[in-house]
Every structure is written in structure tokens, then in C-alpha cells.
Design an enzyme around this catalytic site. Structure first.
Site, mmCIF file in Angstrom:
data_model
loop_
_atom_site.group_PDB
_atom_site.id
_atom_site.type_symbol
_atom_site.label_atom_id
_atom_site.label_comp_id
_atom_site.label_asym_id
_atom_site.label_seq_id
_atom_site.Cartn_x
_atom_site.Cartn_y
_atom_site.Cartn_z
ATOM 1 N N ASP A 1 4.498 3.723 5.147
ATOM 2 C CA ASP A 1 3.563 2.716 5.688
ATOM 3 C C ASP A 1 3.277 2.830 7.181
ATOM 4 O OD1 ASP A 1 3.915 1.821 3.113
ATOM 5 O OD2 ASP A 1 4.862 -0.073 3.652
ATOM 6 N N GLU B 1 -0.635 0.804 -1.852
ATOM 7 C CA GLU B 1 -0.736 -0.543 -2.383
ATOM 8 C C GLU B 1 -1.859 -1.346 -1.750
ATOM 9 O OE1 GLU B 1 2.600 -3.991 -3.184
ATOM 10 O OE2 GLU B 1 2.595 -3.002 -1.241
ATOM 11 N N GLU C 1 -5.451 -2.387 4.356
ATOM 12 C CA GLU C 1 -4.662 -1.969 5.516
ATOM 13 C C GLU C 1 -4.873 -0.483 5.807
ATOM 14 O OE1 GLU C 1 -0.898 -4.885 5.960
ATOM 15 O OE2 GLU C 1 -0.888 -3.728 4.101
#
Length: 909
Positions: free
Chosen positions: A658, A733, A737
Site C-alpha cells: 500500500d 482493494e 486511492e
């Protein structure tokens, strides 16, 4: 019953039983279900396959009433935490609290304190509220400073290579007037003419206060390189953990057998999965259309295996030449042996190619050979074999011996094709679904293969061009064209010349629809209508940036803002998580910008702006609870939270999970701060550029960071998973973002005057706008995802091998849909098309839908209603401006003030 039907039935039955998901049987389909039951009592046939290998059973679906993936929820560095932290509601509203009182008491001793004198609480022209001592927000509307000069403020120049330098220990003084022009930067993006999007951000080492560490919890054991390793790429399964995880080059999947499976082979397995072999999850009866929760491709099917008679338990595999689009997997007879098979694995490769050195080839199949026919020589020195498997598929084998002699491959059994001893040369395999036409194209390109790829690109005005090109090797390289597979989003954007080289060969990918074979060494894609005018203000596809809000909207913003401006900024940003901290910094930067520029009031945000810069400075000084470190093993900047033995800390940041999510928030916050206060850039630009280089570096020759760690220029989006072993490959996911990172580097490039970075951000947004709507955000007419899955509207978590309509932190619809919404920013209308949002809202969140937004609790309610602004800005505006607004509806990474401005800018007021 014909052999294909029996093979299909036996394969599916064995898979369902071995993976303990027989509860899925009612969802397989009536025809297949009947076939399965009719053959369940038949004896095992030679063509039955075993899936999965017994040592991988534990990673599969747990048979519960609502099945989940153990790997997704427990083993991938993701915790069950929601994407925003919960703050005490009183502190959230009142903000100052004991923490800030202590900060104020200690300010005289703080060497990092801003030296600017705070404005008095009753600035000129402002009245004071009798009960709070704060400026009266209504009166402040009439006394707000208005921008007098809208010319762009000059910003710091481009970054150059420099030795390690200590960051400044004091904050730059705040200028008297912080008004900025609508488009901050040193250039006009509309005048870009052939702007190269891959110029270096910087080339020097990280700031000196970022400690280098050599003790990463996951040491590199199998990647043979000293260069920075792109941790989030498709080939990570080759060097992580057991090294048996599949590598999804698309449309083929490759995995080292390592003595497993029914064949017990030590070679490299090549798999291509047909749609009828997918397994589907239970139907969700709460969503119109009753879509299945997930679908998954089998792992472990062994269509072909490239092996050798000499390979056994002493064989090893190393990974070499790890680049952005390729890596070489090398299986050696034993450690140090020169006898080896090298597999150049390149995204989109038309064949699987094995380069043998002094070994006896053994081509195996767990599906079993039905027929192998020697088919002559397409060209001198190349020998062709037509192969039929028991699943009715046709494959082509091409052997190119180094000595030019016919290898005379022999079919030993239903599982083995054997070649001559001491063979050196290449063997290639391709699945051919297109009959004689496809065979002609494969014949024309056999003997050559890609060994690496690269991307280049430029932007002129609002049109971007990017090119994927490949270096090739093999026989008659100059005169033999490559054949490569393109994904649907590539084909849609091909220029006319590339379109002319499309073939009729199409093979299904694992999670992205059908790939199309294209002839040639390069493709050129064109993305038009890039959002070059997108800035910090609300933006729409029809109006562009909306800087001028109505008087009604400005008045409401200035009334609401003080409640959020007096929050405890340090308390909400100085956290033990880079993700949560970044979200909070972004929230407050956007809040200050909203008040300053859209509310046209500099004064009431001045104190919050000072606190924001001080809060950001904590991270630049690397004094947060879990400081950053430069990891010399994989080469990147990571949180030290995971060095305590728990890599799940901070969503797996230490293991490179991430990074584009986490660092994108910091970069966007810095873009706003630097735009409002250009003098701030001098002391902070190097640190922010470090984050850009880690998550999205623009060049491949940086000694400190790999090229484009997160964004995959072949797949057209980012991968979030870092150094975690996964049978289902990389995953992502949150599309929103992902978009946030592209937007953040666009705006950071604009603020710092880095035209290449700004253009690269625009190009990434253009590609994401296309790819996300092909693969992740599914309108009713989507053709790339299974028809029984599309009604979910979003994929949830998209892996390389499966798609699961859930999240790592829960399966509530507001979670699954909402993680693809937040943060609601200017980029949101660009990637979240109105028709998609309308279909999703009607199915999921309207009053008569599955989960009415009006009944959702906590911060997800605000996320849903901010998203509503994309199709009904008036309803969104009315929600956020209602009397006695409940601030528990605003998540810890957003502000009511910005949501009001967002809705107003899109037409709500």
C-alpha cells in the site's frame, strides 16, 4: 459421454472436493451440476487432474456460512482495521483538549516551532463570539481577504541530484498573504508540447535523517540482483516464500512445480484456464441480480510443464534480470550447475519460452496428451509439433536447437514428451484457439521471444501517448516479428498503426477479460481529454475546475469551517500509522485550502495552517512514533512498525504493502501546503520527492528506488500487495486511492514546477479512467467480468487470480463499495463515471435498495453522500448542510467543510 465432458466433470468434481467447497455446488450451473452427479460414481480416469497440491489446501476457502479467504484476511499483511481511525467525538469537534494544551505549554522549548507571530484572535474587521472567544463565522464572511493578484506564485525550481543533506530544523516563515491562483505552478499545462513523462524526479540518496537498515524482516533469498527490486510486480511469486506461487504474465500463468502436483515434476508449469473451470461463490440475494460473491481460477492445473530428465529435489530456482515488465526464472539442476533452463517471463508474452542448456527436455502434462504430431519446420532450424490435450485444447510446440538438428521429440506416455540428451536451444509453447489462422501467426513469430519491456510517453496539451516496447532475442531476430497479448484497455486506446497489427487470436485472462494477440515489437496507446485543468478545487468532466462557488456556498463553508479548524491537528496526525497519519494530513490540508481559496477567507484558517505545517514537519524530521527507514535489502523507504516481528502493522507498510495509498496522502497534502506557502518547499521538497520515488519512481536507473513500484503500466492500475506470498498473486482493494496517488503526483508536480511529473500524473489518470472502468467499476454492459458477477458493481478485491466482493476489514456493502469511493477528491468524477455511480446508487444505496445510505452509521455515511454529489449534487449538499449535523458521519480522513465545497462545486448550491 464424450471425453471432454468427462474431463470437465472429473476436473470440477475433484477440485470442489479437494478444496472443501462442495457448498458451492448449487451455484455451478444446472448442466454442469447434472454432469458432476452423473459421473461422481465413475472410476478415476487417466485424464483426471488433481487440484490443488495437498500442501496448498490450507490457503483455500473455509467452508462457513459466509465463506472467506484465509489468505486474504490473515496472511497478506492486512489487518481488520477500517481505512480511517475513530476519534473521540468530543475531541473531534472541540479539538484543542489536553494534548494541544500541553503542546502550547511546551512551544517555547520546541526548536521546530514556526517563528511567525500568530494573528490575534480578533483580527481586523472580525467580531468575537461571546461564548467561545473565536471570530464569529458569519461576520468573518464579510471581512474575508479577497485575492488581489491571481498570477501564479513562483515556486522552487526542479530537483537536482545532491548528496545527503540534513533537513531544515526550522519551518519556513508563513507569508503575509497566502492566496494562490486557481492553477498553481510555473507553467500552463495546456501549452505542453511533447512533454516527456519519464524524466527523473531526483537521483540522490534519501535525506540523512532516514536511517538505513539492513535487517528487513523478509530477507531476499532468491532474487539474484543488487538493483532495487520492484516488490509489487507480477513475478514476485518466483522469489517469495516457497517459490511455488503462480506468476500471471497474462494470458498464461506460470509456477514452479517444485516436486508437487500429480506429476511430481521439478519443471515450470504453464496454465491457461477456460471459463468453465471457474468456481463461483454463493449468490448475494440482497443485491439486484443476485451476483455471486467471488470467482476464482484453479491454481495447480498443469497444462504443460517444461522440465528435464535431470531435474529433481536437488534442483533450485533463482530469479534474475528483474525489471518493470519482465524477469528471468532460472531452474538449475543443482546449485552452481551450468545445466539449467531459463524462462524469460514477460507480461503479455505470446509464447512461454524455455531456454535449455545441456539438459534432456521433458515436456509434461497433468491434463494428459491426447495426440502429438510432428508438423515439420515453419522455417529452417525450427521444428514444430501440434499438441492436443484431453481437455480438447490445442497447443503448438516449437523447438529451435542450437545445433540446428531435428530433436525428434517422442511421446513416451500420456504425461511425457521426451527430447534428446544434452539439448541446448529454445522450446516454445502457445495455446491456439484460432485454428489455421492462429497457427499461421504463431508460425510467423516462432523462434523469437521478448526478454524485457519498457514504457515511454509524452503529453501534448490534453492528449497523451504512451508506448510499450520490447527487446527480443532468438533466431533470425531482425526478420521475425514478436507476437504479444494486449489487454482490453490497450486495444481500446491503440493508435491506427497498432490496430492494423491485431490478430484474431484471443485468450482469456484470469481476471481481465480476453487478451488479444498483436504482431510487432511495440504498441502505441492514445489517451485523449486528459484532466490537465484539474486542480485542488472541485472538478467535473463538463465544467473543469470550479473555483468560484456561489455566495450561499461560501457563506455556509465559512460558518461550518471553524468547528473543524479547531480540531487537534497534532493529535490526529501524530499516529503510529503512516496510512492514518497521511489521511489526516490530507484532510487538514484540503480543509485549509477550502477555507482559504473556496471560502475566500485566509484569516480563520491561519492558525490551523500553522499547526498543519508543524504536524507535517514531525514526519520530515522523522520523529513520528514509527520513523521511516531506508531498507537496503529491497531498496525502499518503509515504516519501522513491522520490524518488531509483526508485518501486519500499519497495513503491511514495512513489507511494501500500500505504499501508493499511504504516501499519496502525504504528497497531496504537501502539494497544497507548498502551493499556499511556496517558501515551505525549500525545506520539504526533498523529503516529499523521496515518497514519490519510493511508490512511483519515473526512471529505471535509480540506484536507490525501483521503477514504478506500485503502478503497473501493463495492467493499467496499481498493485497494493508487497512482499507477501500469495497463490492468487497481487491484489488491489481501493481504486479511488490508486487514483489519489496519480492525482497527488500530478498536483505535487504542478506545485513544484516539475512538468514531467505533472504530465505523468495526468497520463496515469487517463489510463486509470479507462482501466478501472474495464475491470473494477462494472456498469451493466461490462464484458470483461463474468456475467453472474457484474451486478456487484465493484469488484471488491481484485487479485490476479480471483475477484472477491469483500474487503479486508468486513463485507458490509458500504465498506465494499465505499473503499472504491474514498477519498472523494477532484479526481473522483474523472474515474467514477456518472452512469456507473447512478447504477451503483440505485442498486446499493437508494431508499429502496440493499443498504439505504440513510440508514448507514458512522463515517461511511459521509463517504456515501459525498459520492452522491457525482450524480445528485443538490441532495449531497442538503445532506451536509442539514441543521444539527452529526459529525460522527464524517470519517477521520475527511471534513464536512470540503464535502460541502465538493457538492457545491458540482452544482449543489
Amino acid at each position: 459421454m464424450d471425453s471432454h465432458t468427462k474431463w470437465k466433470a472429473a476436473t470440477l468434481l475433484t477440485w470442489l472436493l479437494t478444496t472443501e467447497i462442495s457448498h458451492c455446488l448449487p451455484h455451478v450451473g444446472n448442466e454442469v451440476e447434472a454432469t458432476l452427479r452423473n459421473t461422481a460414481t465413475e472410476p478415476a480416469r487417466a485424464f483426471r487432474t488433481q487440484y490443488p497440491p495437498v500442501n496448498s489446501e490450507s490457503r483455500l476457502i473455509i467452508p462457513e456460512s459466509h465463506p472467506v479467504y484465509r489468505v486474504a484476511l490473515e496472511q497478506d499483511g492486512h489487518s481488520s482495521e477500517q481505512p480511517f481511525p475513530d476519534f473521540d467525538i468530543d475531541d473531534f469537534i472541540d479539538g484543542l483538549g489536553d494534548f494541544l494544551d500541553e503542546e502550547d505549554d511546551n512551544e517555547e522549548d520546541d526548536t521546530n516551532t514556526d517563528t511567525t507571530t500568530e494573528p490575534p484572535p480578533t483580527a481586523t474587521g472580525q467580531s468575537t463570539s461571546a461564548d467561545t472567544g473565536k471570530p464569529d463565522p458569519v461576520q468573518a464572511t464579510t471581512s474575508a481577504k479577497q485575492p488581489e493578484d491571481l498570477t501564479p506564485i513562483p515556486t522552487a525550481g526542479s530537483v537536482t541530484s545532491s548528496p545527503q543533506a540534513k533537513p531544515s530544523t526550522t519551518e519556513a516563515q508563513e507569508p503575509v498573504d497566502t492566496n494562490i491562483s486557481p492553477g498553481v505552478g510555473t507553467h500552463d499545462p495546456t501549452t505542453m508540447n511533447g512533454q516527456d513523462i519519464f524524466q527523473p524526479v531526483a537521483t540522490g540518496p534519501v535525506p540523512a535523517n532516514i536511517q538505513s537498515r539492513h535487517d528487513h524482516p523478509l530477507q531476499n533469498q532468491h532474487a539474484d540482483t543488487t538493483d532495487p527490486i520492484t516488490t509489487n510486480k507480477f513475478y514476485a511469486g518466483l522469489f517469495l516464500g516457497s517459490q511455488t506461487n503462480a506468476t500471471f504474465s497474462q494470458p498464461y500463468s506460470l509456477a514452479w512445480s517444485k516436486g508437487g502436483g500429480t506429476l511430481k515434476s521439478w519443471g515450470m508449469t504453464v496454465t491457461h484456464t477456460q471459463p468453465h473451470l471457474l468456481a463461483y461463490g454463493p449468490k448475494n440475494n440482497k443485491i439486484p441480480g443476485n451476483p455471486v460473491q467471488y470467482y476464482i481460477n484453479p491454481v495447480g492445473l498443469q497444462h504443460l510443464v517444461f522440465s528435464a530428465a535431470e531435474l529433481d529435489q536437488s534442483s533450485i530456482m533463482t530469479v534474475e534480470q528483474l525489471k518493470a515488465f519482465s524477469a528471468n526464472a532460472v531452474i538449475k539442476r543443482s546449485g552452481g550447475s551450468a545445466q539449467q533452463i531459463t524462462f524469460p517471463i514477460v507480461q503479455g508474452m505470446g509464447y512461454t519460452t524455455a531456454v535449455y542448456n545441456d539438459l534432456q527436455p521433458l515436456i509434461e502434462s497433468g491434463i494428459f496428451f491426447r495426440k502429438v504430431v510432428s508438423a515439420g519446420s515453419p522455417r529452417p532450424g525450427i521444428f514444430k509439433y501440434q499438441v492436443e490435450l484431453e481437455d480438447d485444447t490445442t497447443w503448438l510446440l516449437y523447438a529451435t536447437p542450437a545445433d540446428g538438428k531435428d530433436p525428434n521429440f517422442k511421446l513416451d506416455s500420456k504425461t511425457n514428451i521426451r527430447g534428446p540428451k544434452g539439448f541446448s536451444g529454445t522450446i516454445q509453447a502457445a495455446k491456439n484457439p484460432a485454428g489455421k489462422s492462429g497457427e499461421k501467426f504463431y508460425d510467423n513469430s516462432c523462434g523469437v521471444y521478448p526478454v524485457s519491456g519498457e514504457v515511454s510517453g509524452s503529453v501534448t496539451g490534453d492528449v497523451g501517448n504512451y508506448m510499450l516496447s520490447w527487446t527480443k532475442a532468438g533466431k533470425d531476430v531482425k526478420g521475425t516479428p514478436l507476437i504479444m497479448f494486449a489487454l482490453p484497455h490497450h486495444v481500446q486506446s491503440f493508435d491506427s498503426a497498432t490496430k492494423g497489427r491485431i490478430t484474431d487470436i484471443r485468450l482469456r485472462t484470469t481476471t481481465k477479460g480476453n487478451a488479444t494477440a498483436v504482431i510487432g515489437e511495440s504498441w502505441t496507446m492514445v489517451e485523449e481529454n486528459l484532466p490537465i485543468d484539474m486542480g485542488f478545487a472541485p472538478w467535473s468532466t463538463t465544467q473543469g475546475s470550479i473555483h468560484d462557488l456561489s455566495a450561499t456556498a461560501q457563506h455556509a463553508i465559512i460558518q461550518a469551517a471553524p468547528t473543524e479548524l479547531k480540531q487537534n491537528i497534532s493529535g490526529q496526525t501524530a499516529l503510529n500509522s503512516m496510512y492514518y497519519s497521511g489521511k489526516a494530513l490530507s484532510k487538514f490540508a484540503t480543509l485549509v485550502y477550502t477555507v482559504n481559496q473556496l471560502g475566500n477567507n485566509v484569516d480563520i484558517a491561519a492558525d490551523a495552517f500553522r499547526q498543519l505545517k508543524k504536524a507535517f514537519n514531525l514526519f520530515v524530521q522523522n520523529k513520528q512514533e514509527n520513523p521511516l527507514a531506508y531498507d537496503t535489502v529491497w531498496k525502499g523507504v518503509v515504516s519501522t512498525a513491522g520490524y518488531n516481528g509483526d508485518l501486519n502493522q500499519d497495513f503491511g507498510n514495512t513489507a511494501y504493502n500500500d505504499h501508493h495509498f499511504h504516501y499519496g496522502y502525504f504528497i497531496q497534502a504537501a502539494a497544497i501546503i507548498g502551493a499556499l506557502d511556496p517558501s515551505w518547499l525549500t525545506a520539504n521538497k526533498e523529503w516529499v520527492n523521496m515518497l514519490v520515488r519510493d511508490a512511483g519512481n519515473s526512471v529505471a536507473n535509480d540506484a536507490h528506488f525501483p521503477f514504478s513500484r506500485s503502478f503497473d503500466w501493463y495492467n493499467g492500475h496499481s498493485w497494493a500487495k508487497g512482499l507477501f506470498e500469495s497463490f492468487d498473486g497481487k491484489d488491489q482493494e481501493s481504486t479511488s486511492e490508486d487514483t489519489m496517488f496519480a492525482y497527488s503526483i500530478k498536483m505535487w508536480g504542478q506545485t513544484t514546477g516539475d512538468a514531467s511529473m505533472e504530465a505523468r500524473g495526468n497520463m496515469m489518470l487517463g489510463i486509470l479512467g479507462r482501466s478501472l472502468n474495464n475491470y473494477f467499476l462494472m456498469e451493466d454492459d461490462n464484458v470483461n467480468q463474468p456475467s453472474n458477477f457484474i451486478a456487484n458493481k465493484v469488484t471488491g478485491i481484485l487479485f490476479e487470480n480471483k475477484v472477491d466482493h469483500t474487503t479486508y476489514f468486513g463485507a458490509n456493502l458500504e465498506y465494499v463499495q465505499g473503499i472504491h469511493m474514498l477519498p472523494l477528491m477532484p479526481h473522483s468524477p474523472f474515474t467514477r463515471r456518472k452512469e456507473f455511480v447512478r447504477q451503483e446508487w440505485q442498486a446499493m444505496f437508494a431508499e429502496n435498495a440493499a443498504t439505504p445510505a440513510s440508514k448507514v452509521k458512522d463515517g461511511w455515511k459521509g463517504v456515501l453522500y459525498a459520492n452522491l454529489a457525482l450524480i445528485d449534487p443538490k441532495a449531497s449538499w442538503e445532506f451536509f448542510t442539514q441543521p444539527n449535523f452529526d459529525y460522527s458521519w464524517i470519517d477521520g480522513g475527511a471534513s464536512r467543510t470540503w464535502y460541502m465545497a465538493f457538492a457545491a462545486g458540482l452544482g449543489g448550491a
